[in-house]
Design a protein around this motif. Structure first.
Motif, mmCIF file in Angstrom:
data_model
loop_
_atom_site.group_PDB
_atom_site.id
_atom_site.type_symbol
_atom_site.label_atom_id
_atom_site.label_comp_id
_atom_site.label_asym_id
_atom_site.label_seq_id
_atom_site.Cartn_x
_atom_site.Cartn_y
_atom_site.Cartn_z
ATOM 1 N N ALA A 172 7.041 -3.497 -8.991
ATOM 2 C CA ALA A 172 6.607 -2.860 -7.746
ATOM 3 C C ALA A 172 5.509 -1.834 -7.984
ATOM 4 C CB ALA A 172 7.802 -2.198 -7.061
ATOM 5 N N PHE A 173 5.523 -1.154 -9.146
ATOM 6 C CA PHE A 173 4.492 -0.162 -9.442
ATOM 7 C C PHE A 173 3.119 -0.836 -9.572
ATOM 8 C CE2 PHE A 173 8.423 1.640 -11.238
ATOM 9 C CZ PHE A 173 8.493 2.798 -10.493
ATOM 10 N N LEU A 174 3.102 -2.006 -10.209
ATOM 11 C CA LEU A 174 1.852 -2.749 -10.336
ATOM 12 C C LEU A 174 1.394 -3.240 -8.964
ATOM 13 C CD1 LEU A 174 -0.354 -4.097 -12.048
ATOM 14 C CD2 LEU A 174 1.209 -6.033 -12.387
ATOM 15 N N ALA A 175 2.328 -3.763 -8.175
ATOM 16 C CA ALA A 175 1.975 -4.255 -6.839
ATOM 17 C C ALA A 175 1.394 -3.138 -5.981
ATOM 18 C CB ALA A 175 3.210 -4.857 -6.172
ATOM 19 N N GLU A 176 1.918 -1.934 -6.135
ATOM 20 C CA GLU A 176 1.435 -0.805 -5.338
ATOM 21 C C GLU A 176 0.026 -0.390 -5.728
ATOM 22 O OE1 GLU A 176 5.752 1.293 -4.343
ATOM 23 O OE2 GLU A 176 4.464 2.126 -5.910
ATOM 24 N N ILE A 177 -0.284 -0.413 -7.017
ATOM 25 C CA ILE A 177 -1.641 -0.015 -7.415
ATOM 26 C C ILE A 177 -2.660 -1.048 -6.950
ATOM 27 C CG2 ILE A 177 -1.684 -1.036 -9.746
ATOM 28 C CD1 ILE A 177 -3.142 2.368 -8.704
ATOM 29 N N TYR A 178 -2.285 -2.323 -6.985
ATOM 30 C CA TYR A 178 -3.170 -3.354 -6.428
ATOM 31 C C TYR A 178 -3.467 -3.045 -4.955
ATOM 32 C CZ TYR A 178 -3.114 -7.128 -10.031
ATOM 33 O OH TYR A 178 -3.304 -7.903 -11.141
ATOM 34 N N ALA A 179 -2.405 -2.944 -4.167
ATOM 35 C CA ALA A 179 -2.568 -2.831 -2.719
ATOM 36 C C ALA A 179 -3.182 -1.505 -2.294
ATOM 37 C CB ALA A 179 -1.211 -3.002 -2.034
ATOM 38 N N GLN A 200 -23.890 6.533 -10.288
ATOM 39 C CA GLN A 200 -25.093 7.361 -10.158
ATOM 40 C C GLN A 200 -25.701 7.245 -8.772
ATOM 41 O OE1 GLN A 200 -27.505 5.997 -13.428
ATOM 42 N NE2 GLN A 200 -26.437 7.260 -14.948
ATOM 43 N N LYS A 201 -25.578 6.054 -8.164
ATOM 44 C CA LYS A 201 -26.113 5.836 -6.812
ATOM 45 C C LYS A 201 -25.095 6.182 -5.733
ATOM 46 C CE LYS A 201 -29.172 1.965 -8.037
ATOM 47 N NZ LYS A 201 -29.489 0.538 -7.753
ATOM 48 N N TYR A 202 -23.837 5.906 -6.039
ATOM 49 C CA TYR A 202 -22.769 6.072 -5.048
ATOM 50 C C TYR A 202 -21.636 6.893 -5.659
ATOM 51 C CZ TYR A 202 -25.203 2.175 -2.810
ATOM 52 O OH TYR A 202 -26.150 1.352 -2.243
ATOM 53 N N PRO A 203 -21.735 8.225 -5.583
ATOM 54 C CA PRO A 203 -20.689 9.079 -6.175
ATOM 55 C C PRO A 203 -19.338 8.978 -5.482
ATOM 56 C CG PRO A 203 -22.377 10.383 -5.063
ATOM 57 C CD PRO A 203 -22.871 8.998 -5.073
ATOM 58 N N ASN A 204 -19.277 8.225 -4.372
ATOM 59 C CA ASN A 204 -17.976 8.008 -3.724
ATOM 60 C C ASN A 204 -17.227 6.826 -4.341
ATOM 61 O OD1 ASN A 204 -19.834 6.125 -2.649
ATOM 62 N ND2 ASN A 204 -18.560 5.820 -0.825
ATOM 63 N N ALA A 205 -17.801 6.235 -5.401
ATOM 64 C CA ALA A 205 -17.133 5.134 -6.097
ATOM 65 C C ALA A 205 -16.130 5.674 -7.106
ATOM 66 C CB ALA A 205 -18.156 4.265 -6.807
ATOM 67 N N HIS A 206 -15.068 4.919 -7.326
ATOM 68 C CA HIS A 206 -14.064 5.280 -8.327
ATOM 69 C C HIS A 206 -13.576 4.002 -8.993
ATOM 70 C CE1 HIS A 206 -11.446 8.309 -10.101
ATOM 71 N NE2 HIS A 206 -10.455 7.435 -10.048
ATOM 72 N N VAL A 216 -6.489 7.964 -7.012
ATOM 73 C CA VAL A 216 -7.817 7.862 -6.385
ATOM 74 C C VAL A 216 -8.124 9.164 -5.650
ATOM 75 C CG1 VAL A 216 -9.279 6.560 -4.806
ATOM 76 C CG2 VAL A 216 -7.489 5.373 -6.104
ATOM 77 N N PRO A 217 -9.193 9.862 -6.041
ATOM 78 C CA PRO A 217 -9.563 11.083 -5.325
ATOM 79 C C PRO A 217 -9.854 10.792 -3.855
ATOM 80 C CG PRO A 217 -10.746 10.917 -7.403
ATOM 81 C CD PRO A 217 -10.064 9.602 -7.195
ATOM 82 N N GLU A 218 -9.670 11.798 -3.033
ATOM 83 C CA GLU A 218 -9.849 11.637 -1.590
ATOM 84 C C GLU A 218 -11.263 11.187 -1.253
ATOM 85 O OE1 GLU A 218 -8.906 14.216 2.485
ATOM 86 O OE2 GLU A 218 -8.744 15.139 0.501
ATOM 87 N N ASP A 219 -11.373 10.308 -0.260
ATOM 88 C CA ASP A 219 -12.654 9.800 0.263
ATOM 89 C C ASP A 219 -13.432 8.962 -0.737
ATOM 90 O OD1 ASP A 219 -12.185 11.117 2.695
ATOM 91 O OD2 ASP A 219 -13.080 12.969 1.926
ATOM 92 N N LYS A 220 -12.764 8.429 -1.743
ATOM 93 C CA LYS A 220 -13.417 7.533 -2.700
ATOM 94 C C LYS A 220 -13.086 6.074 -2.360
ATOM 95 C CE LYS A 220 -14.960 10.745 -5.646
ATOM 96 N NZ LYS A 220 -16.352 10.903 -6.101
ATOM 97 N N TYR A 255 0.845 -1.209 0.000
ATOM 98 C CA TYR A 255 0.000 0.000 0.000
ATOM 99 C C TYR A 255 0.871 1.247 0.000
ATOM 100 C CZ TYR A 255 -3.373 3.532 1.443
ATOM 101 O OH TYR A 255 -4.149 4.660 1.498
ATOM 102 N N SER A 256 0.501 2.214 -0.832
ATOM 103 C CA SER A 256 1.269 3.454 -0.955
ATOM 104 C C SER A 256 0.340 4.661 -0.922
ATOM 105 C CB SER A 256 2.069 3.458 -2.263
ATOM 106 O OG SER A 256 2.567 4.742 -2.566
ATOM 107 N N ASN A 257 0.560 5.543 0.041
ATOM 108 C CA ASN A 257 -0.227 6.782 0.101
ATOM 109 C C ASN A 257 -0.010 7.631 -1.146
ATOM 110 O OD1 ASN A 257 -1.689 6.703 2.571
ATOM 111 N ND2 ASN A 257 0.231 7.024 3.699
ATOM 112 N N ILE A 258 1.213 7.604 -1.669
ATOM 113 C CA ILE A 258 1.522 8.405 -2.861
ATOM 114 C C ILE A 258 0.739 7.894 -4.059
ATOM 115 C CG2 ILE A 258 3.356 9.020 -4.483
ATOM 116 C CD1 ILE A 258 5.316 8.913 -2.118
ATOM 117 N N VAL A 259 0.737 6.579 -4.247
ATOM 118 C CA VAL A 259 -0.016 5.987 -5.359
ATOM 119 C C VAL A 259 -1.506 6.234 -5.179
ATOM 120 C CG1 VAL A 259 -0.668 3.788 -6.430
ATOM 121 C CG2 VAL A 259 1.725 4.245 -5.858
ATOM 122 N N ARG A 260 -1.990 6.076 -3.967
ATOM 123 C CA ARG A 260 -3.411 6.288 -3.681
ATOM 124 C C ARG A 260 -3.834 7.716 -4.040
ATOM 125 N NH1 ARG A 260 -8.058 3.168 -2.018
ATOM 126 N NH2 ARG A 260 -9.566 4.751 -1.372
#
Length: 383
Positions: free
Chosen positions: A263-270, A227-233, A196-200, A187-192
Motif C-alpha cells: 500500500a505504501f508503494l501504491a500511495e506514492i504512485y497515486a 532550471q526552466k521550471y523550478p516548480n518541478a520535483h 513533494v513540496p507544496e505547489d510542485k 492518493y494520499s495527502n499525507i504521502v504527498r
C-alpha cells in the motif's frame, strides 16, 4: 497439475522477478494448484515467506551486486523434497545457481521443464564495464535455455532479442497489474506532503537504483527541466547498489523515499503527477503498468520491453533512448501542459485496466498442460 518453481530471487526481495513469482504462486494457491518454491534463504527476513510452500537454501550476496544472491543448494536435500512433492512440471525462473540446480534435477528425473527470461543480464554487463563477457553470457544462456521445453519472455522485443541470439522455443508470457492495489484512489495527502513540496509538480521514478537504469541521465535531464521550471520535483523510490552515489550527486529538487512496498508503494504512485523511466534494458517494465494503473502518464525511453505498453501520445510520451535532451523536452511538455497530462492519465488508467494477472497466468497454465502432454515428456523415476 503440480508445479515446482526454482528461482534465485523471491520475496521479501523487491524486484520485478520476485514480485511476479509471488503473484504467480498466489494465483496457484487461489486456484488450488499444488506448488513448491525453491529459493534463497534471506536470514531473519525469510519468515516473510512462510505463507508460501518454500524450501530455502543457503546463500551469500553477489560481490558485484549485493541485491543478487549466490545460493549453495544441497542437491540431495532438494532431490528429496522434489521426490516427496512429485511435480508434473518444473519452471526455472532464473538461470543461476538455483535455476541451474533445477535444470539438473529436471534432466535427471525426466520431469518436463520450462524456463523464463526475465532479465537482460548480457545487456547489463556494459554498465559494469564487463562487456567483454557479453558473448560468454549469451553462450551460457543458449546452453541453459535450449535444453528447456519452452522459454517464456515478457515482451515481443525480448522475444526478438532471444531469437537473434539463437535461443529456441521462445514464447511470450506477459505481465499484468493488480488494479485493486494500484489505482488513483490510493492518493494520499499525507504521502504527498511528506515527499513533494507544496505547489510542485512531481515526477516519480520507481525501480532498482543501479547503473543499468540510466539514473545519471535522468538526473541530468531533470536538472535541465528544473532550471526552466523550478516548480518541478522528482521523487526516487527504490534502493540498490547506486543508492549512496545517487544521493550524493542528486540535483536540487530530488527526494528519495527508499524501498516502498504494498500500500505504501501504491500511495506514492497515486500521489505524484507523472512517471519517468529512462532505462533501456527492461524485458518488460512492470512499473510502467503500475504507474498507468495509478493514474500517472508515463515519460519513458522507447526501448526493450517498454514498447510493449507505452503508446506515444496515448498513455504517455516516448523518448529517444539514451537521449538526455529528448527526455528533458518530454518532461517539460508533460510539466507545462496540464490538459495533455490529464488526457494521457485517463487513457493510462483505461489501458492498465485491461491487463489482468488472471489472464496472464491462465495462458501460462495452458502452456504447462501442452508441454506436459508432449510425447516423451513423461515423469521418470528418481533413480
Amino acid at each position: 497439475m503440480r508445479v515446482a518453481i526454482f528461482t534465485d530471487t523471491f520475496v521479501p526481495q523487491v524486484n520485478g522477478v520476485a514480485q511476479v513469482v509471488a503473484k504467480f504462486v498466489a494465483y496457484l494457491k487461489q486456484n488450488n494448484i499444488a506448488n513448491v518454491i525453491f529459493a534463497p534463504n534471506y536470514g531473519r527476513r525469510s519468515t516473510y515467506i512462510n505463507n508460501y510452500n518454500v524450501f530455502t537454501v543457503p546463500c551469500i550476496n553477489f560481490p558485484l551486486y549485493p541485491e543478487c544472491k549466490l545460493a549453495f543448494p544441497g542437491l540431495s536435500a532438494i532431490r528429496q523434497q522434489l521426490e516427496e512433492f512429485s511435480p508434473d512440471i518444473i519452471h526455472l525462473m532464473t538461470p543461476f545457481s538455483i535455476g541451474l540446480c533445477g535444470l539438473k534435477m529436471a534432466t535427471k528425473t525426466g520431469i518436463p521443464f520450462v524456463a523464463s527470461f526475465h532479465t537482460d543480464f548480457p545487456g547489463y554487463l556494459n554498465y559494469y564495464r564487463l562487456s567483454i563477457f557479453e558473448g560468454l553470457a549469451w553462450q551460457y544462456l543458449r546452453w541453459f535455455h535450449n535444453r528447456c521445453g519452452a522459454n517464456f519472455c515478457p515482451s515481443e522485443d525480448t522475444s526478438k532479442l532471444l531469437k537473434i541470439n539463437n535461443i529456441n522455443n521462445v514464447k511470450i508470457w506477459g505481465n499484468g497489474v493488480d488494479i485493486t492495489l494500484f489505482n488513483p484512489a490510493r492518493y494520499s495527502n499525507i504521502v504527498r506532503r511528506k515527499y513533494v513540496p507544496e505547489d510542485k509538480i512531481a515526477f516519480l521514478y520507481v525501480g532498482r537504483l543501479a547503473p543499468e537504469k540510466n539514473l545519471t541521465l535522468l538526473f541530468n535531464a531533470f536538472q535541465r527541466v528544473y532550471q526552466k521550471y523550478p516548480n518541478a520535483h522528482l521523487v526516487i523510490t527504490g534502493d540498490g547498489p547506486s543508492y549512496h552515489e545517487l544521493k550524493q550527486k542528486a540535483p536540487q529538487g530530488v527526494t528519495f523515499t527508499g524501498y516502498l512496498t504494498g500500500a505504501f508503494l501504491a500511495e506514492i504512485y497515486a500521489s505524484c503527477d507523472a512517471f519517468v523511466f529512462p532505462s533501456t534494458t527492461e524485458t518488460y517494465g512492470l512499473v510502467i503498468l503500475e504507474a498507468m494503473a495509478s493514474g500517472l502518464p508515463v515519460v519513458a525511453a522507447y526501448a526493450g520491453g517498454i514498447k510493449e505498453n507505452l503508446i506515444h501520445n496515448y498513455n504517455g510520451l516516448a523518448c529517444v533512448p539514451q537521449d538526455e535532451e529528448d527526455l528533458s523536452l518530454k518532461m517539460e511538455l508533460m510539466l507545462r501542459d496540464q490538459k495533455l497530462r490529464s488526457r494521457l492519465a485517463k487513457n493510462a488508467v483505461y489501458y492498465a485496466a485491461q491487463k489482468s494477472w488472471d489472464h496472464v497466468f491462465n495462458e501460462l497454465l495452458e502452456n504447462y498442460y501442452a508441454i506436459n502432454s508432449v510425447p516423451g515428456n513423461k515423469i521418470l523415476s528418481y533413480q
